[in-house]
Structure formats: C-alpha cells, structure tokens
Design a protein around this motif. Structure first.
Motif, PDB file in Angstrom:
ATOM      1  N   GLN A   1     -22.635  51.487  34.145  1.00  0.00           N
ATOM      2  CA  GLN A   1     -21.455  51.478  35.023  1.00  0.00           C
ATOM      3  C   GLN A   1     -20.302  52.266  34.402  1.00  0.00           C
ATOM      4  OE1 GLN A   1     -20.948  50.377  38.134  1.00  0.00           O
ATOM      5  NE2 GLN A   1     -23.082  49.781  38.263  1.00  0.00           N
ATOM      6  N   MET A   2     -20.123  52.121  33.117  1.00  0.00           N
ATOM      7  CA  MET A   2     -19.042  52.840  32.438  1.00  0.00           C
ATOM      8  C   MET A   2     -19.352  54.339  32.332  1.00  0.00           C
ATOM      9  SD  MET A   2     -16.730  50.607  31.924  1.00  0.00           S
ATOM     10  CE  MET A   2     -15.610  51.473  30.853  1.00  0.00           C
ATOM     11  N   SER A   3     -20.605  54.684  32.109  1.00  0.00           N
ATOM     12  CA  SER A   3     -20.978  56.082  31.883  1.00  0.00           C
ATOM     13  C   SER A   3     -21.065  56.900  33.160  1.00  0.00           C
ATOM     14  CB  SER A   3     -22.327  56.154  31.176  1.00  0.00           C
ATOM     15  OG  SER A   3     -22.282  55.475  29.956  1.00  0.00           O
ATOM     16  N   TYR A   4     -21.700  56.344  34.183  1.00  0.00           N
ATOM     17  CA  TYR A   4     -21.983  57.119  35.386  1.00  0.00           C
ATOM     18  C   TYR A   4     -21.035  56.839  36.542  1.00  0.00           C
ATOM     19  CZ  TYR A   4     -26.393  58.479  33.246  1.00  0.00           C
ATOM     20  OH  TYR A   4     -27.342  58.995  32.408  1.00  0.00           O
ATOM     21  N   PHE A   5     -20.447  55.667  36.579  1.00  0.00           N
ATOM     22  CA  PHE A   5     -19.653  55.281  37.748  1.00  0.00           C
ATOM     23  C   PHE A   5     -18.205  54.950  37.398  1.00  0.00           C
ATOM     24  CE2 PHE A   5     -24.087  54.133  38.647  1.00  0.00           C
ATOM     25  CZ  PHE A   5     -24.308  54.966  39.737  1.00  0.00           C
ATOM     26  N   ASP A   6     -17.734  55.454  36.262  1.00  0.00           N
ATOM     27  CA  ASP A   6     -16.338  55.284  35.833  1.00  0.00           C
ATOM     28  C   ASP A   6     -15.894  53.822  35.820  1.00  0.00           C
ATOM     29  OD1 ASP A   6     -16.050  58.052  35.523  1.00  0.00           O
ATOM     30  OD2 ASP A   6     -15.534  58.301  37.636  1.00  0.00           O
ATOM     31  N   GLY A   7     -16.782  52.918  35.521  1.00  0.00           N
ATOM     32  CA  GLY A   7     -16.447  51.506  35.398  1.00  0.00           C
ATOM     33  C   GLY A   7     -16.164  50.806  36.708  1.00  0.00           C
ATOM     34  N   GLU A   8     -16.613  51.394  37.826  1.00  0.00           N
ATOM     35  CA  GLU A   8     -16.313  50.858  39.148  1.00  0.00           C
ATOM     36  C   GLU A   8     -16.716  49.389  39.300  1.00  0.00           C
ATOM     37  OE1 GLU A   8     -17.831  51.716  43.648  1.00  0.00           O
ATOM     38  OE2 GLU A   8     -17.542  53.430  42.323  1.00  0.00           O
TER      39      GLU A   8
ATOM     40  N   ALA B   1     -18.095  47.571  36.577  1.00  0.00           N
ATOM     41  CA  ALA B   1     -18.463  47.217  35.201  1.00  0.00           C
ATOM     42  C   ALA B   1     -18.232  45.747  34.887  1.00  0.00           C
ATOM     43  CB  ALA B   1     -17.699  48.092  34.215  1.00  0.00           C
TER      44      ALA B   1
ATOM     45  N   THR C   1     -27.779  59.378  41.795  1.00  0.00           N
ATOM     46  CA  THR C   1     -26.529  59.808  41.164  1.00  0.00           C
ATOM     47  C   THR C   1     -26.690  59.869  39.646  1.00  0.00           C
ATOM     48  OG1 THR C   1     -25.210  58.843  42.941  1.00  0.00           O
ATOM     49  CG2 THR C   1     -24.082  59.231  40.853  1.00  0.00           C
TER      50      THR C   1
END
Length: 150
Positions: free
Chosen positions: A109-116, A118, A63
């Motif tokens: 986590q913040m950049s690629y997974f919208d902070g899911e 984080a 991803t």
C-alpha cells in the motif's frame, strides 16, 4: 468463634470465584467471536474478490504489475489463513502468518498506492496479535504433532 468465621470466609471466597469464572467465560466468547469475524473477513471480504477476479482486484494487481497469478496466490493464502484460524491446532500459527501477510500488504500500500489504504493492514494486525498471544499454546501442540509425524 472460629466456627462462625470459617463459613463466612468460605462463602466470601466462593463469591469471588464466581465472577472470575464469568469473566473467563466472557473472554473466551469474545475471543471466539473475534476469531470467527476475522475468519469471515479473510475468507469473504479479502480472499473472495481475488479468487473470483473481481474487477477491483484485477485493476489493483495490474497496477502493481503482478498479474493474475499473484492475485490468486494471495487470495488462496488469505482464504487458507481464514480457515486455519478456525482449526484449533493451527489457531496460534494462523494469526502469525496472516500478520506477516498484512505487513506485506502495508508495504505494498505504501509503495504502489501512496498509502491510500495503508491503515487497514495495520489495524488488522492488532486483533491478529491478540489472537496469536492468547493461542500461543496451540503452537506447542502443533510442534508436538509435527514431531510425532516425522
């Protein structure tokens, strides 16, 4: 009168030393337990899925577009950090290195997974910072060892 007072004072001071020694021992046991738990977490729960190419890790790295090489490198860094937590001379620098890795994980986590997820790296930085602070003297030992070998 001073003869009767002196033993009481000595007994009182001896009684106050015993609880302090007990608290110090309890703190050492708690720090050792925390160290072992963090080492197990980084070695088993965090590094192992990356090193065995568990589908969840593969999907996450695909991803991000980083591929399997980055997955293995990060897995090796986590495993190495977990082991280094248990090595006395490395016990001060290992939590610092793992904290840096967790800061990077937070950014990812913040950049690629919208902070899911984080919060997880941020939560892990807290006990790592505690270990780094309590084991800071081992950094001086490490520096002396490196200078002696150089």
């Amino acid at each position: 009168m001073s003869e009767t007072t002196a033993p009481v004072t000595t007994a009182a001071s001896a009684a106050s030393v015993a609880p302090a020694a007990g608290r110090a021992r309890a703190a050492r046991v708690a720090l050792r337990t925390l160290t072992v738990l963090l080492a197990l977490f980084y070695g088993v729960a965090s590094a192992l899925p990356k090193l065995i190419a568990h589908p969840s890790a593969v999907v996450a790295f695909d991803t991000m577009g980083w591929g399997s090489a980055a997955m293995y490198i990060i897995g090796v860094l986590e495993l190495t950090g977990g082991i280094a937590l248990l090595v006395p001379v490395l016990s001060g620098v290992a939590p610092l290195a793992l904290s840096a890795l967790m800061a990077g994980a937070f950014v990812v986590q913040m950049s690629y997974f919208d902070g899911e997820n984080a919060a997880t790296p941020l939560i892990l930085i807290v006990p790592l910072a505690l270990l780094a602070w309590t084991r800071r003297r081992s950094n001086a030992d490490l520096v002396r060892l490196v200078k002696r070998r150089a």
